[in-house]
Design a protein around this motif. Structure first.
Motif, mmCIF file in Angstrom:
data_model
loop_
_atom_site.group_PDB
_atom_site.id
_atom_site.type_symbol
_atom_site.label_atom_id
_atom_site.label_comp_id
_atom_site.label_asym_id
_atom_site.label_seq_id
_atom_site.Cartn_x
_atom_site.Cartn_y
_atom_site.Cartn_z
ATOM 1 N N GLU A 1 3.077 7.742 2.219
ATOM 2 C CA GLU A 1 4.085 9.027 2.152
ATOM 3 C C GLU A 1 5.404 8.708 2.308
ATOM 4 O O GLU A 1 6.343 9.344 1.733
ATOM 5 C CB GLU A 1 3.319 10.104 3.025
ATOM 6 C CG GLU A 1 3.604 11.497 2.796
ATOM 7 C CD GLU A 1 3.185 12.359 3.750
ATOM 8 O OE1 GLU A 1 2.246 12.902 3.789
ATOM 9 O OE2 GLU A 1 4.052 12.621 4.715
ATOM 10 N N SER B 1 -2.094 -1.859 -10.568
ATOM 11 C CA SER B 1 -3.069 -1.080 -9.657
ATOM 12 C C SER B 1 -4.056 -2.284 -9.360
ATOM 13 O O SER B 1 -4.189 -3.039 -9.999
ATOM 14 C CB SER B 1 -3.394 0.269 -10.095
ATOM 15 O OG SER B 1 -4.494 -0.037 -11.254
ATOM 16 N N THR C 1 0.858 7.173 -6.696
ATOM 17 C CA THR C 1 0.670 8.105 -5.185
ATOM 18 C C THR C 1 -0.031 7.345 -4.334
ATOM 19 O O THR C 1 -0.283 6.250 -4.634
ATOM 20 C CB THR C 1 0.235 9.457 -5.896
ATOM 21 O OG1 THR C 1 -1.170 9.104 -6.077
ATOM 22 C CG2 THR C 1 0.850 10.145 -7.050
ATOM 23 N N ILE C 2 -0.311 8.088 -3.259
ATOM 24 C CA ILE C 2 -1.171 7.441 -2.242
ATOM 25 C C ILE C 2 -2.320 7.319 -2.892
ATOM 26 O O ILE C 2 -3.266 6.184 -2.541
ATOM 27 C CB ILE C 2 -1.228 8.538 -1.059
ATOM 28 C CG1 ILE C 2 0.127 8.765 -0.434
ATOM 29 C CG2 ILE C 2 -2.412 7.922 0.115
ATOM 30 C CD1 ILE C 2 0.031 9.566 0.692
ATOM 31 N N ASP C 3 -2.837 7.787 -3.800
ATOM 32 C CA ASP C 3 -4.174 7.538 -4.333
ATOM 33 C C ASP C 3 -4.553 6.666 -5.190
ATOM 34 O O ASP C 3 -5.324 6.292 -5.405
ATOM 35 C CB ASP C 3 -4.744 9.031 -5.210
ATOM 36 C CG ASP C 3 -4.697 10.335 -4.379
ATOM 37 O OD1 ASP C 3 -5.032 10.093 -3.067
ATOM 38 O OD2 ASP C 3 -4.467 11.656 -4.875
ATOM 39 N N THR C 4 -3.236 5.908 -5.614
ATOM 40 C CA THR C 4 -3.236 4.846 -6.424
ATOM 41 C C THR C 4 -4.035 3.479 -5.610
ATOM 42 O O THR C 4 -4.487 2.672 -6.369
ATOM 43 C CB THR C 4 -1.798 4.348 -6.746
ATOM 44 O OG1 THR C 4 -1.173 5.412 -7.572
ATOM 45 C CG2 THR C 4 -1.831 3.353 -7.680
ATOM 46 N N GLY C 5 -3.691 3.500 -4.449
ATOM 47 C CA GLY C 5 -4.216 2.511 -3.379
ATOM 48 C C GLY C 5 -3.174 1.248 -3.604
ATOM 49 O O GLY C 5 -2.141 1.335 -4.339
ATOM 50 N N LYS D 1 1.012 -1.162 0.023
ATOM 51 C CA LYS D 1 -0.098 -0.107 0.113
ATOM 52 C C LYS D 1 0.884 1.254 0.113
ATOM 53 O O LYS D 1 1.730 1.430 1.102
ATOM 54 C CB LYS D 1 -0.681 0.072 1.230
ATOM 55 C CG LYS D 1 -2.330 0.793 1.209
ATOM 56 C CD LYS D 1 -3.047 0.628 2.321
ATOM 57 C CE LYS D 1 -4.108 1.765 2.285
ATOM 58 N NZ LYS D 1 -3.713 3.075 2.090
ATOM 59 N N SER E 1 5.860 11.722 -5.911
ATOM 60 C CA SER E 1 5.219 10.554 -6.017
ATOM 61 C C SER E 1 6.095 9.481 -5.588
ATOM 62 O O SER E 1 7.190 9.674 -5.047
ATOM 63 C CB SER E 1 4.902 10.445 -7.502
ATOM 64 O OG SER E 1 6.166 10.600 -8.327
#
Lengths: 170, 170, 170, 170
Positions: free
Chosen positions: A65, A143, A115-119, A62, A73
């Motif tokens: 940051e 992803s 990024t963190i949003d990629t999951g 997962k 990124s």
């Protein structure tokens, strides 16, 4: 605002000492189920072996940051770590007992930023060709929506691990 | 025996927000001297930018047990992280303001294993060719005795970062 | 005993001048059926485009003594030529009109040596990922018995070919 | 307008039969001076070994229309052939008698297109690292004005050639 993360690991000599005693698949299954401690690098970056069969290995992570580069990124080295693990373990999983391997190279193609949003992401390693002295593996990073994030190939050299050396490394 | 390590980092948005405002060299120098916070991945794995000039960047790291793979040496992904940082920052260091870059690939050749006994290691990134749209960089990983531990090449794509985008990312 | 081989080709400007006027698939089909002359390198080394669809291209070649290196087998450059052709044409075959491409790299893994005894070989190029600015392709070289002889990946950059440039290149 | 080219070569078994009898440097010097016939691929594409010392080899070629791809410039496979020759011969030139090598990979980065107008080009191969079992070589392709046209790395595996096998291959 300063963030902190703590992680812990077992002495890596414990797992290294069992190397070559059993097949690679047995070694990796014991690692997945926790009978053999996982490698420190897995704890350091937070990735996990979740599937292994002969010639195939899957890791998940997962993104957080703590994996970030200075340009906002996930660092390319984190991609490479997952891809190298997946390719190397795919090779390892197909080795009989008393056989070792070493990676000669890793060719990573970065396709999409993470990024963190990629999951949660998945690194799937497979064998492209199994030779007598070298094995060519491939690894792909996906992803959760099956978007291809990166692709890698890796050549590994395989070699016999003499029985006395296994005992000696205990 | 279980080992533990803790690390901390600053919000990576702080450094990312300054990207493109100044030249790459200025950005990296500010990072080296601490005016801009270093990236989280540097804290996670414990490596440091120690030298930068236009077209050249050097990172160091002291290999620790936390970098180990399950087979008793530093994980290939740690090699790749240092090499990717050195190559990428060599490229970044030669960029004017309002210009960004992204790595297209990283080709790592593993030459010698690294263990705790190797001592401090150095990743030196340089530019092999600077084109209009792509830059080819090289990175080499050395021991303190100047033994070559790994070699990599990386192609980066460069692109303009429009002024309004820089403002927006604040 | 001295051997001789003669080959001939058409002016390559003829095919280059039609580039970008039609889709890549149309261009390659016209080349396969002979409406557009094949490239000189195909004649020089004796390989042929035998299949093309959007995102996939197949070339064949019968290895001959003229392809040999000094150490008694087909030169690695011949592997690379077929793999580069297959990867590049797979990319080209998926391009719309008024779009060009250029190969950024070619990573070849040599798996098995090729000799005259290998018989006809096949290079199959496919697309692994199609991005807006770059396309990642793969090519595999097989014997007639489907043995994998070599594997390659190639990143291509794609770009618009302005209409006036197409006219100008007539 | 149709163009024709004819080339001729010697039986490649002649050179292959002398392999391993002498050092690689001696073998390559004999090839450069014509005592051992050059490889057929050199005749097919028109490139020549012009310099060799231990760990370094240089080839030259004058790009011609016969090297062209369908899109109006020299085919990537020709770049690869010169780079593979230069890297491989750099490795070969450092081998003692009774030792053979095989290329495991070739990673080519294309930097600038080559056309007839480029004029004579030079491929310079050097050794980056010499290990016991593998050697890492680099090759660079230059124009006469020292512009870098392409860059490559290649890993070669080295192995003993038993004396009886040398006799047998006569």
């Amino acid at each position: 605002m300063r963030r902190t993360r703590e992680y812990s690991w077992e002495n890596p000599e414990t797992s290294a000492a069992t190397l070559g005693r059993t097949s690679g698949l047995s070694f990796l299954r014991d690692m997945m189920t926790g009978r053999i401690p996982g490698p420190p690098i897995s704890a350091a970056l937070g990735f996990t072996l979740v599937e292994v069969e002969s010639g195939r290995a899957v890791f998940t992570m997962k993104p957080g940051e703590e994996h970030y580069n200075p340009i906002g990124s996930v660092h390319g080295g984190v991609f490479a770590t997952l891809l190298d693990s997946a390719a190397g373990c795919a090779v390892h999983s197909a080795l009989p007992a008393q056989t070792g391997y070493t990676s000669l190279d890793l060719n990573v193609k970065f396709i999409r930023p993470i990024t963190i949003d990629t999951g949660e992401i998945y690194a799937v390693g497979t064998i492209l060709n199994q030779g007598r002295r070298t094995v060519l593996a491939q690894a792909q990073l996906f992803s959760a929506e099956q978007k291809l994030l990166a692709h890698a190939t890796s050549s590994c050299m395989i070699f016999p691990v003499p029985a006395h050396q296994i005992s000696a490394s205990r």
